[in-house]
Design a protein around this motif. Structure first.
Motif, PDB file in Angstrom:
ATOM      1  N   TYR A  89       0.817  -1.224   0.000  1.00 35.19           N
ATOM      2  CA  TYR A  89       0.000   0.000   0.000  1.00 35.19           C
ATOM      3  C   TYR A  89       0.847   1.269   0.000  1.00 35.19           C
ATOM      4  N   GLU A  90       2.187   1.079  -0.190  1.00 33.61           N
ATOM      5  CA  GLU A  90       3.120   2.212  -0.182  1.00 33.61           C
ATOM      6  C   GLU A  90       2.882   3.083   1.048  1.00 33.61           C
ATOM      7  N   ASN A  91       2.692   2.434   2.186  1.00 38.76           N
ATOM      8  CA  ASN A  91       2.401   3.112   3.451  1.00 38.76           C
ATOM      9  C   ASN A  91       3.674   3.152   4.291  1.00 38.76           C
ATOM     10  N   MET A  92       4.494   4.182   4.048  1.00 41.55           N
ATOM     11  CA  MET A  92       5.767   4.282   4.752  1.00 41.55           C
ATOM     12  C   MET A  92       5.572   4.607   6.226  1.00 41.55           C
ATOM     13  N   GLU A  93       4.439   5.191   6.574  1.00 42.33           N
ATOM     14  CA  GLU A  93       4.163   5.497   7.985  1.00 42.33           C
ATOM     15  C   GLU A  93       4.112   4.203   8.803  1.00 42.33           C
ATOM     16  N   LEU A  94       3.445   3.166   8.250  1.00 41.05           N
ATOM     17  CA  LEU A  94       3.392   1.885   8.938  1.00 41.05           C
ATOM     18  C   LEU A  94       4.786   1.290   9.080  1.00 41.05           C
ATOM     19  N   ALA A  95       5.573   1.315   7.993  1.00 42.15           N
ATOM     20  CA  ALA A  95       6.923   0.746   8.033  1.00 42.15           C
ATOM     21  C   ALA A  95       7.785   1.434   9.080  1.00 42.15           C
ATOM     22  N   GLU A  96       7.706   2.759   9.159  1.00 40.64           N
ATOM     23  CA  GLU A  96       8.530   3.512  10.103  1.00 40.64           C
ATOM     24  C   GLU A  96       8.078   3.280  11.547  1.00 40.64           C
ATOM     25  N   LYS A  97       6.781   3.267  11.759  1.00 44.98           N
ATOM     26  CA  LYS A  97       6.277   3.063  13.121  1.00 44.98           C
ATOM     27  C   LYS A  97       6.630   1.666  13.629  1.00 44.98           C
ATOM     28  N   TRP A  98       6.530   0.677  12.743  1.00 43.81           N
ATOM     29  CA  TRP A  98       6.858  -0.677  13.175  1.00 43.81           C
ATOM     30  C   TRP A  98       8.353  -0.805  13.454  1.00 43.81           C
ATOM     31  N   LEU A  99       9.190  -0.181  12.629  1.00 41.74           N
ATOM     32  CA  LEU A  99      10.633  -0.212  12.867  1.00 41.74           C
ATOM     33  C   LEU A  99      10.975   0.430  14.208  1.00 41.74           C
ATOM     34  N   ASP A 100      10.408   1.591  14.488  1.00 38.76           N
ATOM     35  CA  ASP A 100      10.671   2.268  15.760  1.00 38.76           C
ATOM     36  C   ASP A 100      10.231   1.403  16.943  1.00 38.76           C
ATOM     37  N   SER A 114      17.555  -8.270   9.756  1.00 37.35           N
ATOM     38  CA  SER A 114      16.336  -8.718   9.077  1.00 37.35           C
ATOM     39  C   SER A 114      15.240  -7.659   9.152  1.00 37.35           C
ATOM     40  N   LEU A 115      15.119  -7.012  10.301  1.00 33.55           N
ATOM     41  CA  LEU A 115      14.108  -5.972  10.489  1.00 33.55           C
ATOM     42  C   LEU A 115      14.384  -4.770   9.582  1.00 33.55           C
ATOM     43  N   VAL A 116      15.638  -4.344   9.552  1.00 34.03           N
ATOM     44  CA  VAL A 116      16.018  -3.203   8.717  1.00 34.03           C
ATOM     45  C   VAL A 116      15.835  -3.541   7.238  1.00 34.03           C
ATOM     46  N   ARG A 117      16.142  -4.790   6.857  1.00 34.67           N
ATOM     47  CA  ARG A 117      15.935  -5.224   5.473  1.00 34.67           C
ATOM     48  C   ARG A 117      14.477  -5.030   5.064  1.00 34.67           C
ATOM     49  N   GLY A 118      13.547  -5.465   5.916  1.00 34.66           N
ATOM     50  CA  GLY A 118      12.132  -5.327   5.611  1.00 34.66           C
ATOM     51  C   GLY A 118      11.722  -3.872   5.451  1.00 34.66           C
ATOM     52  N   TYR A 119      12.248  -3.025   6.325  1.00 30.28           N
ATOM     53  CA  TYR A 119      11.922  -1.596   6.257  1.00 30.28           C
ATOM     54  C   TYR A 119      12.460  -0.981   4.968  1.00 30.28           C
ATOM     55  N   MET A 120      13.718  -1.301   4.634  1.00 31.67           N
ATOM     56  CA  MET A 120      14.331  -0.711   3.449  1.00 31.67           C
ATOM     57  C   MET A 120      13.646  -1.181   2.167  1.00 31.67           C
ATOM     58  N   MET A 121      13.204  -2.444   2.138  1.00 32.35           N
ATOM     59  CA  MET A 121      12.537  -2.965   0.945  1.00 32.35           C
ATOM     60  C   MET A 121      11.208  -2.255   0.692  1.00 32.35           C
ATOM     61  N   SER A 122      10.639  -1.663   1.728  1.00 36.16           N
ATOM     62  CA  SER A 122       9.377  -0.937   1.559  1.00 36.16           C
ATOM     63  C   SER A 122       9.543   0.255   0.616  1.00 36.16           C
ATOM     64  N   PHE A 123      10.784   0.734   0.450  1.00 36.20           N
ATOM     65  CA  PHE A 123      11.045   1.912  -0.372  1.00 36.20           C
ATOM     66  C   PHE A 123      11.150   1.593  -1.862  1.00 36.20           C
ATOM     67  N   THR A 124      11.429   0.318  -2.215  1.00 38.74           N
ATOM     68  CA  THR A 124      11.790   0.009  -3.600  1.00 38.74           C
ATOM     69  C   THR A 124      10.647   0.185  -4.587  1.00 38.74           C
ATOM     70  N   SER A 125       9.397   0.134  -4.118  1.00 39.60           N
ATOM     71  CA  SER A 125       8.263   0.269  -5.040  1.00 39.60           C
ATOM     72  C   SER A 125       7.827   1.718  -5.232  1.00 39.60           C
ATOM     73  N   LEU A 126       8.454   2.639  -4.510  1.00 42.55           N
ATOM     74  CA  LEU A 126       8.036   4.046  -4.578  1.00 42.55           C
ATOM     75  C   LEU A 126       8.576   4.729  -5.829  1.00 42.55           C
ATOM     76  N   ASP A 127       7.817   5.689  -6.354  1.00 46.93           N
ATOM     77  CA  ASP A 127       8.305   6.522  -7.442  1.00 46.93           C
ATOM     78  C   ASP A 127       9.449   7.392  -6.938  1.00 46.93           C
ATOM     79  N   PRO A 128      10.346   7.812  -7.845  1.00 46.52           N
ATOM     80  CA  PRO A 128      11.476   8.652  -7.418  1.00 46.52           C
ATOM     81  C   PRO A 128      11.056   9.878  -6.610  1.00 46.52           C
ATOM     82  N   SER A 129       9.925  10.488  -6.952  1.00 47.53           N
ATOM     83  CA  SER A 129       9.487  11.696  -6.241  1.00 47.53           C
ATOM     84  C   SER A 129       9.081  11.412  -4.795  1.00 47.53           C
TER      85      SER A 129
END
Length: 511
Positions: A89-100, A114-129
């Motif tokens: 869902y390209e919901n970076m708020e969820l990824a960041e809150k769960w990481l914290d 492993s946790l950081v890997r999951g968080y970082m992979m959340s970024f790969t589907s986002l548009d450059p902007s």
């Protein structure tokens, strides 16, 4: 049922194979299970965009897991599913809150990576902007010194998002620092298109072109991801620039979906570009080798000459070792031939026609469809059975008897190597006609890079013989997917077996 109304175990309704974590998510309304009438699971998917309430539910579920025995695998699966939810869902708020939330707990080195890997992979589907590279770099710094002894998947999950940041040039060195041999090559293949993407995000066209040239000999799905990486930047790259990059790949073979994206990009620039189709190529691609619109040649697929020569030398050394006398005779024959268009697997053709009543006439008809000179390589049996075929000066026969190496099982199918050598000798204008996929011969190349190159070269050069097929479909040679012309570009259109001629309008230039 547990406190908070949260389910932690599979019920009779949910099959055990779904797993503990997914069962929890399904029972608590976070995931949905789609089944057919027989109750077979077709799909398990996220049911909605995560909300604040859902995050609280996740925290409550996780606190229950922490009290379980053998909890680490379940916790890691829990983390990975949340990362997938955020990415979907390209919901970076969820990824960041769960990481914290998770980093506040005591974690082992592996759990943290492993946790950081999951968080970082959340970024790969986002548009450059939408991509926040500072966040990726900040979190990467937390684990940069903990990358030893990771499995390929985990390492790739960490490095691919890094490829999209301003540290894109560091990624190949990072891979080489931690891996070597087949594992190094495997990870580089996964990261290849991301590095090109990162270079384009940072306006470094030179480095993007350098990486494409270095790693262009990849399998089709990796090449397809390159198209996606380049087209993602269509808002800032010119059509010329995009096609310049894509034309560097010899074996580019775009999917219909990606080609439609490319068409969309060109259509957005209709003031500068216009697209013509070559309808004559629909059923007779190489009846003429010139474009019906611009009059220029349509280029065939070319491959790296240095690697072609390396492969040719490898096959030459094998033939000298296993059937040296016959190979010397072949070399003498080739000295007097300059224009062989097809090298044919004689035994394959023999088996194709041998049960036909009029097999000789059918073979003659088959060969007559192929333009130019044909060299047929096979065992003696085919030359005894079809002597009349070789009355035509365009049909040249070259028998290859079983060698001592073949009789002693030290070598196999040496006649295949003769065919490959001839096709390499006349590269790129000679095609191989055979049903054989040559996997065994490719696997014996001296390194992984050359093995992969051999497979791609052979697949681009091979035509499969089928009775009656070529009467209507004379697509004897594959065109290069993207080739530059004086007026613009030729682009292969595999969806309609045609070649598009993309031309500039008037005096417009595309810079």
């Amino acid at each position: 049922m547990f406190r908070f109304g949260l389910h932690l175990r599979c019920t009779d309704v949910i099959p055990r194979k779904v797993g503990v974590v997914r069962s929890m998510f399904i029972e608590n309304g976070l995931m949905a299970m789609v089944t057919n009438q027989e109750g077979k699971i077709l799909e398990i998917k996220w049911d909605k965009d995560p909300s604040e309430k859902d995050f609280k539910t996740l925290v409550q579920l996780f606190s229950k897991i922490e009290k379980e025995q053998n909890k680490v695998p379940v916790m890691l699966h829990f983390d990975s599913l949340i990362s997938d939810w955020a990415k979907t869902y390209e919901n970076m708020e969820l990824a960041e809150k769960w990481l914290d939330f998770r980093l506040q707990q005591k974690l082992t080195k592996f759990e943290k990576v492993s946790l950081v890997r999951g968080y970082m992979m959340s970024f790969t589907s986002l548009d450059p902007s939408e991509f926040d590279e500072n966040k990726v770099l900040q979190i990467f710094e937390r684990i940069e010194n903990d990358l030893d002894n990771l499995d390929n998947s985990t390492f790739c999950g960490i490095v691919t998002p890094l490829c999209l940041t301003r540290r894109y040039k560091d990624c190949l060195g990072l891979i080489e620092e931690h891996y070597s041999g087949p594992k190094e090559w495997s990870i580089k293949k996964n990261c290849y298109s991301y590095i090109v993407d990162g270079a384009l995000r940072n306006n470094d066209m030179t480095y993007a072109a350098q990486i494409i040239r270095e790693y262009k000999d990849l399998n089709p799905d990796r090449i397809d991801s390159l198209w996606v990486s380049v087209l993602k930047h269509s808002n800032k790259l010119s059509v010329d620039c995009m096609l310049d990059l894509l034309s560097l790949v010899d074996n580019l073979n775009p999917s219909a979906e990606v080609l439609m994206d490319l068409h969309t990009v060109i259509e957005k620039n209709t003031k500068q570009w216009t697209v013509f189709k070559n309808p004559m190529f629909k059923n007779a691609l190489w009846a003429r080798k010139t474009c019906n619109n611009c009059g220029e040649n349509i280029e065939p697929v070319y491959f790296d000459e240095e690697k072609v020569e390396k492969m040719k030398n490898h096959i030459s050394s094998l033939l000298k070792k296993w059937n040296g006398d016959r190979f010397e005779t072949l070399l003498q024959l080739l000295e007097h031939q300059t224009d062989i268009s097809f090298v044919i697997d004689g035994m394959n053709i023999y088996h194709l026609f041998r049960n036909e009543i009029n097999s000789s006439e059918l073979l003659e008809e088959f060969l007559s469809i192929l333009p130019g000179k044909k060299l047929i390589i096979g065992r003696n049996i085919i030359f005894h059975k079809y002597q009349q075929v070789f009355g035509d000066q365009n049909n040249i026969g070259f028998p290859v008897n079983f060698s001592r190496a073949e009789w002693s099982k030290k070598a196999s199918s040496v006649d295949d190597l003769f065919m490959m050598y001839v096709a390499l000798h006349f590269n790129p204008h000679c095609q191989i006609i055979s049903e054989d996929v040559m996997r065994d011969h490719a696997a014996k190349m001296e390194d992984i890079d050359l093995q992969m190159f051999c497979n791609r070269w052979y697949n681009a050069r091979r035509l499969i013989p089928r009775k009656g097929y070529w009467k209507e479909n004379k697509d004897f040679q594959k065109p290069k997917a993207v080739a530059k012309t004086t007026k613009g570009w030729h682009i292969e259109d595999p969806s309609s077996s045609s070649v598009l001629c993309v031309q500039r309008r008037g005096n417009h230039t595309d810079i």
